[in-house]
Scaffold this active site. Structure first.
Site, mmCIF file in Angstrom:
data_model
loop_
_atom_site.group_PDB
_atom_site.id
_atom_site.type_symbol
_atom_site.label_atom_id
_atom_site.label_comp_id
_atom_site.label_asym_id
_atom_site.label_seq_id
_atom_site.Cartn_x
_atom_site.Cartn_y
_atom_site.Cartn_z
ATOM 1 N N GLY A 23 0.812 -1.004 -0.058
ATOM 2 C CA GLY A 23 -0.074 -0.132 0.061
ATOM 3 C C GLY A 23 0.851 1.180 0.086
ATOM 4 O O GLY A 23 1.909 1.250 -0.678
ATOM 5 N N GLU A 24 0.249 2.351 0.485
ATOM 6 C CA GLU A 24 1.123 3.674 0.536
ATOM 7 C C GLU A 24 1.206 4.068 -0.658
ATOM 8 O O GLU A 24 1.932 5.202 -0.763
ATOM 9 C CB GLU A 24 2.437 3.427 1.312
ATOM 10 C CG GLU A 24 2.634 2.935 2.562
ATOM 11 C CD GLU A 24 4.028 2.742 3.017
ATOM 12 O OE1 GLU A 24 4.860 3.347 2.692
ATOM 13 O OE2 GLU A 24 4.053 1.994 4.419
ATOM 14 N N ALA A 25 0.686 3.785 -1.955
ATOM 15 C CA ALA A 25 1.058 4.270 -3.161
ATOM 16 C C ALA A 25 2.461 3.527 -3.587
ATOM 17 O O ALA A 25 2.963 4.110 -4.797
ATOM 18 C CB ALA A 25 0.919 5.730 -3.242
#
Length: 348
Positions: free
Chosen positions: A315-317
């Site tokens: 996640g987190e980009a």
């Protein structure tokens, strides 16, 4: 303030620039189609950016952080305190996306929408506080109508800032213990999928933990079975950061800013955004296919072909950020290669 803005018209890519970029590709010193998807990426970026010489130098990455009430059901391998701790880590530059943003020269915006372990005001963190957590979707709707409105607006605020900086590409990310459960529940509701097909390991659950997660999702879906519209499903099953992503994606498409979608949770948000406003789909690229079990079904639902498959599930980009050099390479080749005429090379 109403949320009716989410139904407003999206921008339309420039067909003239698309044609110009296609024509240039046909004249570059290579066999037609030899650069595969890189050619198509350059052409799409040209149409989006309204130029026959596109670029991906000015990138805005927004990471939305929020806690989830469903974490009380034991659906994560990590404690809920991690969300707030990671907000602090983002601010200090120690998280994966912070490292990648520095490497890319991208602008990183972290947005605190509400975490249980609140780190307070931090440098480089925008505070768009809604509540310490969404509600437990097994007991009640995740958000009130007002909370949903505020979360959508928080995403749109990122796009307003990005547009003022002449951003060429927007990337959304998320952080929130329990958010793969919310995303999986949304995916089940929108695609009529069984929870067993959508529930994945998330932060590292074993087989027993995944089975429990599927049971929790089943309970949530039963409680909210009468939610029929995409917006109501988002309100009942989503979370603050997922709703902020939805708002950001819609606002970006309305502003004519292309979006690179990250992994499972952001793709769930993208699916909601396209169900609310179909014009959004034209502005989405998908960075990677994550290891999370339900991601493939979400991608298929949008006929999306991700750029990479690296078994990521952070996640987190982070996955989208890793794909940005690919877009930059596509633009560099498109802009920098010589044409047959320029190089004095015989055409076919």
């Amino acid at each position: 303030m109403s949320s009716d803005w989410i139904f407003g018209a999206c921008a339309v890519p420039d067909a003239r620039m698309r044609s110009a970029a296609l024509a240039r590709q046909e004249q570059l010193t290579k066999p037609p189609g030899a650069l595969g998807r890189l050619e198509h990426l350059a052409v799409r970026l040209a149409a989006w950016q309204r130029t026959d010489r596109p670029g991906v130098q000015r990138v805005w990455i927004a990471v939305y952080a929020a806690d989830h009430g469903v974490a009380a059901e034991g659906v994560s391998a990590f404690p809920q305190a991690v969300t707030g701790e990671m907000v602090r880590n983002f601010a200090r530059g120690g998280a994966a996306i912070a490292v990648l943003a520095r490497e890319l020269g991208a602008r990183l915006e972290v947005v605190n929408l509400g975490v249980v372990n609140d780190p307070g005001d931090l440098p480089r963190v925008r505070r768009a506080w809604i509540a310490p957590s969404s509600a437990n979707i097994c007991e009640q709707p995740a958000m009130t109508a007002t909370q949903l409105r505020d979360a959508l607006a928080a995403g749109a605020d990122s796009i307003a800032q990005a547009k003022s900086c002449d951003t060429q590409l927007f990337v959304g990310g998320e952080m929130g213990i329990g958010n793969t459960t919310a995303a999986a529940a949304l995916g089940c509701a929108l695609l009529s999928q069984f929870p067993q097909a959508m529930a994945g390991a998330g932060t590292g659950l074993d087989a027993e933990g995944i089975a429990h997660k599927a049971t929790v999702i089943t309970r949530a879906l039963a409680l909210h079975a009468d939610a029929s519209s995409p917006l109501e499903r988002l309100r009942r099953l989503g979370g603050f950061e997922i709703a902020a992503l939805v708002g950001a994606y819609i606002a970006a498409a309305q502003a004519g800013i292309p979006v690179l979608v990250d992994g499972f949770i952001t793709t769930a948000a993208a699916l909601v955004a396209t169900r609310l406003n179909p014009g959004v789909r034209e502005w989405l690229l998908f960075g990677h296919r994550s290891q999370e079990r339900g991601h493939a079904a979400l991608l298929r639902a949008m006929d999306a072909e991700p750029l990479l498959q690296l078994d990521l599930r952070l996640g987190e980009a982070s996955g989208a950020a890793v794909a940005i050099p690919l877009l930059r390479s596509a633009c560099a080749l498109h802009n920098g290669m010589a044409t047959f005429a320029e190089a004095g090379v015989s055409d076919a």
